[in-house]
Enzyme design. Structure first.
Site, mmCIF file in Angstrom:
data_model
loop_
_atom_site.group_PDB
_atom_site.id
_atom_site.type_symbol
_atom_site.label_atom_id
_atom_site.label_comp_id
_atom_site.label_asym_id
_atom_site.label_seq_id
_atom_site.Cartn_x
_atom_site.Cartn_y
_atom_site.Cartn_z
ATOM 1 N N TYR A 141 0.824 -1.211 0.000
ATOM 2 C CA TYR A 141 0.000 0.000 0.000
ATOM 3 C C TYR A 141 0.858 1.261 0.000
ATOM 4 O O TYR A 141 0.449 2.295 -0.535
ATOM 5 C CB TYR A 141 -0.905 0.034 1.243
ATOM 6 C CG TYR A 141 -2.227 -0.674 1.061
ATOM 7 C CD1 TYR A 141 -2.264 -2.024 0.752
ATOM 8 C CD2 TYR A 141 -3.426 0.004 1.198
ATOM 9 C CE1 TYR A 141 -3.487 -2.680 0.593
ATOM 10 C CE2 TYR A 141 -4.645 -0.645 1.039
ATOM 11 C CZ TYR A 141 -4.657 -1.984 0.740
ATOM 12 O OH TYR A 141 -5.859 -2.615 0.582
ATOM 13 N N LYS A 192 3.146 -15.222 1.723
ATOM 14 C CA LYS A 192 3.472 -16.009 0.519
ATOM 15 C C LYS A 192 4.987 -16.146 0.422
ATOM 16 O O LYS A 192 5.629 -15.612 -0.475
ATOM 17 C CB LYS A 192 2.906 -15.317 -0.720
ATOM 18 C CG LYS A 192 1.416 -15.521 -0.918
ATOM 19 C CD LYS A 192 1.057 -16.897 -1.460
ATOM 20 C CE LYS A 192 1.457 -17.068 -2.925
ATOM 21 N NZ LYS A 192 1.182 -18.432 -3.414
ATOM 22 N N ASP A 225 -2.744 -18.002 0.146
ATOM 23 C CA ASP A 225 -3.765 -18.555 -0.763
ATOM 24 C C ASP A 225 -4.463 -19.752 -0.109
ATOM 25 O O ASP A 225 -5.686 -19.871 -0.140
ATOM 26 C CB ASP A 225 -3.165 -18.922 -2.128
ATOM 27 C CG ASP A 225 -1.969 -19.854 -2.044
ATOM 28 O OD1 ASP A 225 -1.374 -19.983 -0.948
ATOM 29 O OD2 ASP A 225 -1.620 -20.462 -3.074
ATOM 30 N N ASP A 249 -6.440 -7.177 3.623
ATOM 31 C CA ASP A 249 -7.563 -6.524 2.951
ATOM 32 C C ASP A 249 -8.469 -7.581 2.319
ATOM 33 O O ASP A 249 -9.685 -7.589 2.512
ATOM 34 C CB ASP A 249 -7.034 -5.550 1.892
ATOM 35 C CG ASP A 249 -8.153 -4.816 1.182
ATOM 36 O OD1 ASP A 249 -9.114 -4.404 1.853
ATOM 37 O OD2 ASP A 249 -8.067 -4.675 -0.057
ATOM 38 N N ASP A 253 -12.299 -9.310 3.755
ATOM 39 C CA ASP A 253 -13.551 -9.299 2.985
ATOM 40 C C ASP A 253 -14.149 -10.710 2.920
ATOM 41 O O ASP A 253 -15.359 -10.895 3.019
ATOM 42 C CB ASP A 253 -13.327 -8.775 1.552
ATOM 43 C CG ASP A 253 -13.597 -7.274 1.443
ATOM 44 O OD1 ASP A 253 -13.501 -6.575 2.476
ATOM 45 O OD2 ASP A 253 -13.902 -6.797 0.326
#
Ligand code: IPM
Ligand code: MG
Length: 369
Positions: A141, A192, A225, A249, A253
């Site tokens: 970000y 990751k 993932d 983020d 969700d």
């Protein structure tokens, strides 16, 4: 009694509508002895329209001075073509960055009355209680360079930079471990590391922090993932999830939808404790966005916004009984069948934003009686 200073930043879209319901909640508590004072400011598209910037210096100063910021939502198609630096989201990102709000707490709780509203089978999400701890001031970000360059051969190149220093990972890991100790004592760290060196360092630092100070907490690592997959496969395996800004983020969700609607999830963004006062800068906001498609229709669900205020009571003002009371009032309103459109089943009667707010106030009254 000292006053507690709030800055309300309703923002865009449904922001002002759901903030109106929080104001009633604040007034309700003030009538019963709390001492909240609030100012309002502009952020996002609303600030751009008024000042040509996503947040004015004056409102930034108010934010710095507030004990807590209550934030609605920003953004909408109206501002699609404003300069990138002035886009509505830039106001939110500046608040997070300038106030050093590195720890974003996103609890995903399944209210019993809504177990049917989830897209997952009821037995998978009944009793769900996850806390996502998202790093909020670093990573892709904010990393530099962040630019689009013209390669002058008809091609352009866009670069975002994912960057983490040891201290940034350490401090967010500490927040996650500390919170786990107040819950089921389990942390799952997601990154990751199989493709990103920032993931490698993340993994290393979380493990080292755990070994040094938190070996009583159960720690697990998952590739982000696979973590996303496990979140929809068997969500109740998680207690606290700690992850970086971008994965946090996305995963929050996903977690939000497990609970039935994005309209249900509150969040708290906290800074480091002040060296002198021990107080943390803090901002409270719903996880959902500005929902411009339903803005002005009275259909917005104010629960994530109201529950964000409950988090403010809990984390900024140590008003634990008040926070519990407000959360219970929300739960009771749901038990009585109050449903905004986003959480209603087909054919079920729905209430407006205002009616949901009133129903929660009525439950507060009943609980306090
Ligand atoms: C969130 C939002 C923000 C983010 C946007 C509005 C910039 O999606 O808080 O989850 O990406 O952090
Ligand atoms: Mg988001």
């Amino acid at each position: 009694m000292a006053t507690n200073k709030l800055l309300l930043l309703p923002g865009d879209g449904i922001g002002p509508e759901i903030m109106a319901e929080v104001k009633k909640v604040i007034a309700w508590f003030n009538a019963r002895g709390t001492n909240f004072e609030f100012e309002e400011g502009l952020v996002g598209g609303a600030a751009y329209d008024a000042h040509g910037t996503a947040i004015s210096e004056e409102d930034m100063a108010k934010a710095q001075a507030a004990d807590a910021i209550i934030f609605g939502a920003v953004g909408g198609p109206k501002w699609d073509s404003v300069p990138y630096d002035c886009r509505p989201e830039a106001g939110l990102l500046r608040l997070r960055k300038d106030l050093g709000l590195f720890a974003n707490l996103r609890p995903a709780i399944c209210y019993p009355a809504l177990a049917d509203a989830s897209s997952l089978k009821k037995e998978l999400i009944e009793g769900l209680d996850i806390l996502i701890v998202r790093e909020l001031t670093g990573g892709v970000y904010f990393g530099e360079p962040k630019e689009i360059t013209d390669l002058e051969n008809g091609q352009k190149r866009a670069v975002d930079t994912q960057v983490y220093d040891t201290y940034e990972i350490e401090r967010i890991a500490e927040v996650a471990f500390d919170l786990a100790r107040t819950r089921d004592n389990k942390v799952c760290s997601m990154e990751k590391r199989n493709v990103m060196v920032s993931g490698l360092l993340w993994n290393e630092v979380v493990s080292a922090t755990h070994a040094a100070k938190f070996s009583d907490v159960t720690l697990e690592h998952m590739l982000a993932d696979a973590g996303g997959m496990q979140l929809v496969r068997r969500p109740k395996q998680f207690d606290v999830i700690v992850t970086d800004n971008l994965f946090g983020d996305m995963l929050s969700d996903v977690a939000a939808m497990l609970t039935g609607s994005l309209g249900m999830l509150p969040s708290a963004s906290l800074g480091a404790p002040d060296a002198e006062t021990g107080k943390r800068k803090a901002m409270y906001e719903p996880v959902h966005g500005s929902a411009p498609d339903i803005a002005g229709t009275g259909a917005a669900n104010p629960i994530a916004m109201i529950a964000s205020f409950a988090m403010a009571l809990r984390y900024s003002f140590q008003m634990i009984a008040e926070a519990d009371l407000l959360e219970k009032a929300v739960s009771n309103a749901l038990d009585k069948g109050m449903r905004t459109k986003d959480i209603a089943k087909e054919g079920e009667a729905t209430v407006s934003t205002e009616q949901m707010g009133e129903a929660i106030l009525a439950e507060l009254e009943a609980l306090a009686a």
